[in-house]
Write a protein that holds these residues in place. Structure first.
Motif, PDB file in Angstrom:
ATOM      1  N   PRO A   1       0.805  -1.222   0.000  1.00  0.00           N
ATOM      2  CA  PRO A   1       0.000   0.000   0.000  1.00  0.00           C
ATOM      3  C   PRO A   1       0.832   1.262   0.000  1.00  0.00           C
ATOM      4  O   PRO A   1       0.377   2.295  -0.457  1.00  0.00           O
ATOM      5  CB  PRO A   1      -0.806  -0.122   1.288  1.00  0.00           C
ATOM      6  N   GLU A   2       2.058   1.198   0.530  1.00  0.00           N
ATOM      7  CA  GLU A   2       2.862   2.405   0.493  1.00  0.00           C
ATOM      8  C   GLU A   2       4.081   2.241  -0.395  1.00  0.00           C
ATOM      9  O   GLU A   2       5.030   2.988  -0.271  1.00  0.00           O
ATOM     10  CB  GLU A   2       3.270   2.821   1.900  1.00  0.00           C
ATOM     11  N   GLY A   3       4.041   1.239  -1.288  1.00  0.00           N
ATOM     12  CA  GLY A   3       5.194   0.958  -2.137  1.00  0.00           C
ATOM     13  C   GLY A   3       5.825   2.211  -2.716  1.00  0.00           C
ATOM     14  O   GLY A   3       5.322   2.806  -3.661  1.00  0.00           O
ATOM     15  N   GLU A   4       6.956   2.605  -2.140  1.00  0.00           N
ATOM     16  CA  GLU A   4       7.560   3.876  -2.523  1.00  0.00           C
ATOM     17  C   GLU A   4       7.919   3.916  -3.991  1.00  0.00           C
ATOM     18  O   GLU A   4       7.857   4.957  -4.627  1.00  0.00           O
ATOM     19  CB  GLU A   4       8.827   4.140  -1.708  1.00  0.00           C
ATOM     20  N   SER A   5       8.295   2.754  -4.538  1.00  0.00           N
ATOM     21  CA  SER A   5       8.820   2.791  -5.890  1.00  0.00           C
ATOM     22  C   SER A   5       7.716   2.893  -6.935  1.00  0.00           C
ATOM     23  O   SER A   5       7.953   3.369  -8.023  1.00  0.00           O
ATOM     24  CB  SER A   5       9.663   1.548  -6.139  1.00  0.00           C
ATOM     25  N   GLU A   6       6.505   2.450  -6.588  1.00  0.00           N
ATOM     26  CA  GLU A   6       5.449   2.528  -7.598  1.00  0.00           C
ATOM     27  C   GLU A   6       4.465   3.654  -7.312  1.00  0.00           C
ATOM     28  O   GLU A   6       4.090   4.404  -8.198  1.00  0.00           O
ATOM     29  CB  GLU A   6       4.641   1.233  -7.678  1.00  0.00           C
ATOM     30  N   ILE A   7       3.988   3.734  -6.087  1.00  0.00           N
ATOM     31  CA  ILE A   7       2.926   4.700  -5.817  1.00  0.00           C
ATOM     32  C   ILE A   7       3.352   5.670  -4.731  1.00  0.00           C
ATOM     33  O   ILE A   7       2.545   6.134  -3.934  1.00  0.00           O
ATOM     34  CB  ILE A   7       1.620   3.988  -5.450  1.00  0.00           C
ATOM     35  N   VAL A   8       4.618   5.956  -4.683  1.00  0.00           N
ATOM     36  CA  VAL A   8       5.210   6.991  -3.849  1.00  0.00           C
ATOM     37  C   VAL A   8       5.013   6.721  -2.354  1.00  0.00           C
ATOM     38  O   VAL A   8       5.925   6.320  -1.683  1.00  0.00           O
ATOM     39  CB  VAL A   8       4.676   8.381  -4.205  1.00  0.00           C
ATOM     40  N   ALA A   9       3.834   6.955  -1.826  1.00  0.00           N
ATOM     41  CA  ALA A   9       3.654   6.638  -0.409  1.00  0.00           C
ATOM     42  C   ALA A   9       2.289   6.062  -0.145  1.00  0.00           C
ATOM     43  O   ALA A   9       1.892   5.930   0.990  1.00  0.00           O
ATOM     44  CB  ALA A   9       3.873   7.872   0.449  1.00  0.00           C
ATOM     45  N   GLY A  10       1.554   5.728  -1.199  1.00  0.00           N
ATOM     46  CA  GLY A  10       0.254   5.136  -0.969  1.00  0.00           C
ATOM     47  C   GLY A  10      -0.765   6.141  -0.483  1.00  0.00           C
ATOM     48  O   GLY A  10      -0.740   7.289  -0.894  1.00  0.00           O
ATOM     49  N   TYR A  11      -1.615   5.680   0.413  1.00  0.00           N
ATOM     50  CA  TYR A  11      -2.787   6.485   0.723  1.00  0.00           C
ATOM     51  C   TYR A  11      -2.462   7.733   1.510  1.00  0.00           C
ATOM     52  O   TYR A  11      -3.316   8.590   1.660  1.00  0.00           O
ATOM     53  CB  TYR A  11      -3.822   5.635   1.463  1.00  0.00           C
ATOM     54  N   PHE A  12      -1.267   7.873   2.038  1.00  0.00           N
ATOM     55  CA  PHE A  12      -1.004   9.128   2.744  1.00  0.00           C
ATOM     56  C   PHE A  12      -0.010  10.030   2.011  1.00  0.00           C
ATOM     57  O   PHE A  12       0.709  10.788   2.635  1.00  0.00           O
ATOM     58  CB  PHE A  12      -0.600   8.913   4.203  1.00  0.00           C
ATOM     59  N   ILE A  13      -0.020   9.945   0.700  1.00  0.00           N
ATOM     60  CA  ILE A  13       0.845  10.859  -0.064  1.00  0.00           C
ATOM     61  C   ILE A  13       0.547  12.305   0.271  1.00  0.00           C
ATOM     62  O   ILE A  13       1.428  13.106   0.541  1.00  0.00           O
ATOM     63  CB  ILE A  13       0.599  10.717  -1.571  1.00  0.00           C
ATOM     64  N   GLU A  14      -0.751  12.630   0.260  1.00  0.00           N
ATOM     65  CA  GLU A  14      -1.118  14.041   0.332  1.00  0.00           C
ATOM     66  C   GLU A  14      -1.200  14.538   1.769  1.00  0.00           C
ATOM     67  O   GLU A  14      -1.805  15.564   2.028  1.00  0.00           O
ATOM     68  CB  GLU A  14      -2.463  14.257  -0.366  1.00  0.00           C
ATOM     69  N   TYR A  15      -0.606  13.797   2.670  1.00  0.00           N
ATOM     70  CA  TYR A  15      -0.616  14.261   4.054  1.00  0.00           C
ATOM     71  C   TYR A  15       0.776  14.732   4.426  1.00  0.00           C
ATOM     72  O   TYR A  15       1.765  14.106   4.069  1.00  0.00           O
ATOM     73  CB  TYR A  15      -1.056  13.128   4.986  1.00  0.00           C
ATOM     74  N   SER A  16       0.807  15.847   5.121  1.00  0.00           N
ATOM     75  CA  SER A  16       2.115  16.377   5.496  1.00  0.00           C
ATOM     76  C   SER A  16       2.060  16.794   6.956  1.00  0.00           C
ATOM     77  O   SER A  16       0.985  16.837   7.560  1.00  0.00           O
ATOM     78  CB  SER A  16       2.467  17.576   4.614  1.00  0.00           C
TER      79      SER A  16
END
Lengths: 249, 397, 178
Positions: free
Chosen positions: B240-255
């Protein structure tokens, strides 16, 4: 069987984990600010200006030919040529850069300026700790910040520096020899002229001797020590000194 | 003396409650208990992040963080301050309300799961008959939070990550829950305290009755642990957070702090799963052998908990990430059949009353199932050393 | 009327209203989850631990996920929700009213609108289990059969379509004559 690979992998990482506490050779990390990897000779960062001797204002090799400024792909070099001239290491009067700026935030470390410089005046530095809080002014290096003594160059690029130093020493020796030969020829010619015109008056002899004594003064003084000392003598009056020969020529 | 040390926290709580009026006593008890658990596991979260980074670094022959504080152990404080002071960026097209609620909806159920974990003798915040069910109910509601986070960010990567996470969590939820049913069958209760007490050594026995010490218990423990890895979205199940394919998964847009909340929820979920594994299979706060009963019960619990966390870290430092189809195959074709098989095996074990006859029957059945299912999963194909072919190789020179 | 009842009842009502009134279908689904949670809380408040937790486990953990996923995957485009015909409202209202009357009538016939004076004793999980395994074992088995049938059906639906096989529709590339 399923799971054997996992066990093997766990054993391997476990061995690494324990081994790294007992065998310091396993740890490849260099703890940077305290420990440093010695830099390779070919490592390069940003350009700097080489100057001979201790005083950057006098010994700067750059003659403001502006080739590097024209060749620089990202155009990060800015040079303003001086109005007057000062003698270079061969004693020849040359221009020098009144302003020499490199914007290292633009520079891409391509080394083309070094390749094109015919005077060995610009070389690549190895100083990489250039972070600053001021990203505009702090990264725009002026002439004084860029100038580094030749000893620095000898330290960071010993092989290249040795080669350049010998070449320059050869050039200087040749120039001195030529100057000496010129002076001797001139003296001989003067002597011959003096001998030829036996009826010459003392005032003529003085006139003939005067240019010989005054003009070669920057060029023909033998020995590197006096070559260094000579521009030093005129250092206080740099704008005035070159105007003298200019006026005479 | 030993009993006093064992019950020191219970006595402390009692002293505190005795000093306040009866009307507010339950509230004080609840507040102090929850505060203690939050503080303790919050600190454990911080220390675990440091230990994980250091441990994995050592597994890769690196040093790991060693700058902040003694041996770098204050690194988590620096990280926390950093995430607190960072800007909270919300995408313009995001669904603001759902985006805001998602981290809270994720963290709340995870924290709730700690209510039913028995940390020691008489040390459980909520003693209910349905403790195990409560744990799973709270754990199941995290999936919705993951969906909320992934959907509300209006980002294709975060939606993909949420889809992966939910598919994975639902798939592994089944073996996660099924593997515990055997324990419930043996213990005869859903109460976590009751399950722990059923695993204590009976008077006169030298060995405790941990479920781990039975063949079906070992199998169920492994299943539970693997499913816990997947539920916690940790390597090798961190698709779900596979950095190499989907960057950080479901919490990409959280900072900033919201990201820290996600991070914290992940780790707290890991602690809760580990704590439940300890409770169900490793005898909770009981000692493995009766001779070691003098060690305080909470030390036993936290010792086992830390050991499991170390295992989590170890596995994370070892395994690469699975592919999506491998992940699903493993859940549905290996773990689910095995978890279902454990149920009749436990029934037979219970019928035979354990002992050598139980071992004689259960061990071969489970081992055969393991081998056969494993073979069906990976097939008979042998995994060979990869041969690299380079340009020019084999060309006549 | 305990404060807990007010809280959870309020959650149920607000969630249900939101599920009807919100524009975005995903919001409606999430609002329905609030209703589920409120219901579970009400069960817990009434002392039905098992029911309340099972409600969360099943409805919040599984049904709600299914719901939002179906909404995500079937939505054709932005703002293309089909219009509800005016006549539909009447039928819907009628059905809702009938259901409400039925429920209230059933409740009234059981309790007679009088609060219980003595505290209720609630069945424990053990009692529930015993009841399911003795008195209600046949319904339990029947439910099991139904669920198994559903699972097999789902597996068949998910099977890859065989060429010319009996399962599924015609394979791709072999469109039947129009």
């Amino acid at each position: 069987m399923l799971g054997v690979g996992i066990i093997k992998g766990l054993a391997e990482t476990g061995r690494n984990f324990i081994g790294s506490y007992f065998d310091r050779d396993r740890l490849v990390t260099v703890e940077y600010p305290e420990q440093r990897v010695p830099l390779r000779e070919n490592f390069r960062q940003f350009p700097f200006l080489v100057h001979d001797g201790q005083d950057a204002a006098i010994g700067l090799r750059c003659v403001a030919c502006q080739i590097c400024e024209k060749e620089c792909p990202p155009q990060c070099i800015y040079i303003e040529k001086s109005k007057d001239k000062k003698p270079d290491h061969l004693g020849k009067p040359q221009f020098f850069p009144a302003v020499f700026n490199i914007d290292i935030s633009v520079c891409m470390s391509c080394q083309i300026c070094v390749e094109v410089c015919p005077f060995d005046a610009i070389k690549m530095d190895q100083d990489f700790e250039l972070s600053t809080a001021d990203r505009f002014g702090g990264l725009l290096l002026g002439k004084t910040q860029l100038a580094r003594p030749n000893t620095h160059f000898q330290r960071i690029h010993p092989r290249e520096a040795a080669e350049i130093d010998t070449r320059r020493a050869d050039e200087r020796q040749k120039a001195e020899a030529k100057a000496k030969a010129d002076a001797e020829a001139k003296a001989k010619a003067a002597a011959a002229a003096a001998a030829g015109t036996a009826a010459a008056t003392t005032t003529a002899a003085v006139d003939a001797a005067k240019p010989v004594g005054a003009r070669p003064a920057p060029t023909t003084v033998p020995g590197p020590a006096s070559a260094r000392a000579l521009p030093g003598a005129g250092a206080g009056t740099v704008p005035a000194a070159p105007s003298e020969p200019g006026g005479q020529v | 003396m030993a009993a006093n040390v064992d019950q020191i926290f219970v006595h402390l709580m009692q002293m505190m409650v005795d000093r306040v009026p009866d009307a507010v006593a339950p509230w004080v008890r609840a507040a102090v208990g929850v505060g203690a658990v939050l503080g303790l596991f919050g600190l454990l979260f911080g220390l675990t992040t440091v230990c994980e980074r250091k441990g994995i670094a050592r597994m890769q022959n690196r040093l790991g963080p060693n700058r902040v504080g003694p041996f770098g152990f204050l690194q988590f404080a620096a990280d926390g301050i950093k995430s607190l002071t960072k800007e909270d960026v919300v995408p313009r097209s995001a669904d603001r309300v759902v985006h805001y609620l998602a981290p809270l909806a994720l963290l709340t159920p995870v924290v709730l799961t700690f209510l039913v974990l028995p940390f020691g003798r008489n040390m459980v915040l909520m003693h209910v008959d349905t403790g195990l069910l409560f744990f799973f109910a709270a754990g199941a509601s995290t999936e919705l939070a993951v969906f909320m986070a992934g959907w509300s960010s209006r980002n294709k990567y975060s939606l993909l990550g949420a889809m992966r996470a939910i598919a994975q969590m639902i798939s592994y939820e089944l073996p996660f829950i099924l593997s515990t049913v055997g324990v419930v069958m043996i213990a005869g209760t859903l109460s976590t305290v009751g399950i722990v007490e059923s695993q204590a050594a009976r008077p006169g026995e030298w060995l405790a009755r941990w479920n781990l010490f039975t063949p079906w218990g070992l199998a169920a423990f492994l299943l539970f642990l693997i499913a816990a890895f997947a539920e916690a979205n940790r390597s090798p199940f961190d698709l779900p957070e596979g950095e190499s394919e989907i960057v950080a998964g479901y919490f990409i847009e959280y900072s900033g702090f919201k990201f820290a909340l996600f991070f914290m929820a992940e780790y707290l979920g890991m602690f809760a799963s580990s704590g439940m594994a300890v409770t169900l299979f490793l005898g909770g706060w009981t000692a493995p052998v009766a001779a070691l009963d003098w060690i305080p019960s909470w030390l036993w619990f936290f010792g086992k908990l830390l050991a499991l966390i170390a295992l989590f870290i170890w596995v994370r430092g070892t395994t690469p990430r699975l592919r999506m189809d491998q992940l699903m195959d493993f859940a549905w074709k290996f773990m689910l059949p095995l978890a279902l098989l454990i149920l009749p095996v436990v029934a037979v074990w219970h019928y035979l009353g354990g002992g050598w006859r139980g071992w004689l029957f259960c061990t071969p059945v489970l081992a055969a199932a393991y081998v056969l299912l494993g073979r069906a999963l990976v097939g008979r194909r042998r995994i060979q050393r990869r041969v690299y072919r380079y340009a020019g190789e084999g060309v006549a020179s | 009327m305990t404060p807990w009842f007010l809280l959870f009842g309020g959650l149920v009502v607000v969630g249900a209203l939101g599920a009807m009134a919100l524009r975005n279908p995903v919001h409606c689904g999430l609002s329905l989850v609030v209703t589920f949670v409120g219901l579970a809380g009400t069960y817990l408040d009434l002392g039905a631990d098992f029911l309340g937790l099972a409600q969360i486990l099943v409805y919040v953990g599984a049904v709600a996920i299914l719901l939002v996923f179906v909404m995500l995957l079937t939505r054709t485009g932005r703002g293309e929700s089909p219009e509800v015909r005016p006549g539909g409202w009447w039928w819907g209202g009628l059905v809702a009213a009938l259901v409400a009357v039925g429920l209230v009538g059933a409740l009234a016939s059981v309790s007679g609108w009088k609060p219980r004076s003595e505290p209720m004793t609630f069945p424990t999980v053990r009692d529930l289990g015993v009841a399911l395994m003795t008195d209600f074992v046949l319904p339990l088995q029947l439910v099991g059969v139904v669920l198994t049938a559903a699972m097999i059906g789902a597996a068949i639906l998910a099977l890859p379509e065989r060429r010319g096989g009996r399962v599924g529709r015609t394979p791709k590339g072999e469109e039947p004559e129009q």
